[in-house]
Motif scaffolding. Structure first.
Motif, PDB file in Angstrom:
ATOM      1  N   ALA A 121     -80.772  27.644  12.233  1.00 26.67           N
ATOM      2  CA  ALA A 121     -81.220  28.636  13.287  1.00 26.67           C
ATOM      3  C   ALA A 121     -82.377  28.224  13.989  1.00 26.67           C
ATOM      4  O   ALA A 121     -83.350  27.387  13.733  1.00 26.67           O
ATOM      5  N   LYS A 173     -85.873  28.852  16.178  1.00 25.49           N
ATOM      6  CA  LYS A 173     -86.988  29.655  15.930  1.00 25.49           C
ATOM      7  C   LYS A 173     -87.718  30.133  17.086  1.00 25.49           C
ATOM      8  O   LYS A 173     -87.964  29.865  18.155  1.00 25.49           O
ATOM      9  N   ARG A 203     -77.982  31.676  14.480  1.00 25.60           N
ATOM     10  CA  ARG A 203     -79.172  32.697  14.078  1.00 25.60           C
ATOM     11  C   ARG A 203     -80.422  32.228  14.554  1.00 25.60           C
ATOM     12  O   ARG A 203     -80.560  31.005  15.332  1.00 25.60           O
ATOM     13  N   ASP A 204     -81.607  33.209  14.664  1.00 25.00           N
ATOM     14  CA  ASP A 204     -82.927  32.913  14.973  1.00 25.00           C
ATOM     15  C   ASP A 204     -83.726  33.196  13.780  1.00 25.00           C
ATOM     16  O   ASP A 204     -83.172  34.123  12.958  1.00 25.00           O
ATOM     17  N   ALA A 205     -84.947  32.723  13.636  1.00 23.56           N
ATOM     18  CA  ALA A 205     -85.758  32.720  12.584  1.00 23.56           C
ATOM     19  C   ALA A 205     -86.961  32.870  12.986  1.00 23.56           C
ATOM     20  O   ALA A 205     -87.533  31.919  13.936  1.00 23.56           O
TER      21      ALA A 205
END
Length: 398
Positions: free
Chosen positions: A187, A189, A330-332
């Motif tokens: 993912a 950030k 995804r991002d986190a």
């Protein structure tokens, strides 16, 4: 059947993956502890050599002296499109010089998936090399490319003490900044905690521990009280943590300690929590009034959040990933801080975690999955191609 440009880019990254990995391992082979200035200088020389080997001499180059820190190097390659992108990453590591000789590495997991291990390979030498090869791939594809400025700094692990002004200056001159820090299990950030390093100095009164202990005021005892109280300032439910990571004190075992110090690592998720921590740390009292407590509130990196300026970069990364056959990028939000925090605090477009897929940052046995190197490199290359034309600025409220 005609191959799409995105598929061709991904396939080409796979073809050259062994060369990318070879460059990664070569860079890992040069130890670059944050406090080893000769090692840092050699590491930066090697990083420049690897860049020039793959991309040729830069159109602009500047080595910014770091003083007691590693130097910062900026290399600019003029593109064929109007866009301008910064690729940012640090070459220093937390590992003391000599660690490599005794590194036992890491064996593949139960799934048999290959791993590569070495000090700094995950955080973040793999990302640096992937960034270099990303521009190589983007150029080779024949598509327009933006002007790219590489920024390599040698003091990120100790707070980017000398490189922060250079990072902020470069970020102000480009359309977007991509930080090549390791990913969060693949993912990107988009949010990071802010960080501070508080130095606590306690001054007591020395005395003989056997003959006249009542005449002394122990700095160590007082510091112990302070550290326990400081730990209670943490509020994990609000994203705030406090860690006493280093304590020193005293002069001899039979002397009531006259001095003791502690280094506190503090992480916060909001400016409001930063203000609360400052206030509550200053309010801590110790039981012996003869002891003096001094606190250096050294806030280093502000919190990073996904802003309106950075959201288009996240959307672009997801679009490029889909085109390359990767669904659901995804991002986190993560607890660690990076140089992306500085860029985000300026309100400028930035995306972090564009580097390696693996695990174990700052832990013996840190590793990357080499089978992810082509996809991660192609993702950055694809974004560079799309950023040859700057993204439209986000709309602002009237």
């Amino acid at each position: 059947m005609t191959t799409s440009p995105a598929a061709a880019l991904t396939a080409r990254a796979q073809e050259v993956s062994s060369q990318i990995v070879a460059d990664i391992l070569r860079l890992v082979g040069q130890e670059t502890n944050s406090y080893d200035l000769p090692g840092l200088a050699a590491g930066l020389d090697l990083l420049r050599e690897l860049t020039v080997d793959r991309l040729g001499p830069p159109d602009q180059e500047r080595r910014h002296p770091g003083g007691e820190c590693g130097d910062t190097l900026t290399l600019t390659y003029t593109g064929s499109g109007p866009g301008h992108v910064a690729l940012v990453g640090h070459y220093d590591t937390v590992w003391p010089t000599g660690t490599l000789a005794g590194w036992e590495g890491r064996q593949p997991g139960d799934d048999g998936r290959p791993v590569l291990s070495g000090p700094g390979i995950f955080d973040m030498k793999a990302g640096l090399i992937q960034g270099i090869w990303a521009l190589w791939l983007a150029r080779e594809s024949g598509a327009p490319t933006p002007t790219v400025t590489f920024l390599f700094n040698g003091d990120e692990e100790i707070g980017s003490l000398s490189s922060r002004p250079v990072i902020e200056q470069v970020a102000r001159t480009v359309d977007a900044t991509l930080v090549l820090e390791p990913s969060a299990q693949g993912a990107v950030k988009t949010a990071r905690k802010g960080s501070g390093v508080f130095q606590v100095t306690v001054t007591g009164v020395e005395a003989h521990a056997g003959l006249a202990p009542q005449d002394g005021a122990s700095a160590i005892t007082a510091l112990s009280e302070f550290v326990i109280a400081a730990a209670a300032v943490a509020a994990p439910e609000n994203g705030t943590t406090v860690n006493a990571g280093l304590i020193t004190g005293g002069s001899a075992i039979n002397v009531v300690a006259g001095r003791a110090t502690a280094g506190l690592d503090i992480r916060i998720s909001s400016p409001a929590e930063q203000a609360r921590v400052d206030r509550e740390m200053d309010a801590i009292q110790v039981s012996d009034p003869r002891v003096r407590v001094e606190i250096d509130h050294a806030w280093n990196r502000p919190p990073m959040t996904l802003s309106a300026a950075s959201l288009p970069l996240l959307d672009l990364a997801r679009e490029v990933a889909r085109e390359q056959g990767r669904e659901g990028l995804r991002d986190a939000a993560v607890g660690g801080a990076s140089d992306a925090n500085f860029v985000a605090a300026l309100g400028l477009p930035v995306l972090c975690g564009m580097g390696a897929v693996g695990d174990g940052a700052h832990a013996r046995g840190e590793f990357i999955h080499p089978d992810t190197v082509p996809a991660q490199t192609a993702l950055v290359a694809g974004m560079l191609g799309r950023l040859a034309t700057p993204l439209p600025a986000p709309a602002t409220a009237s």
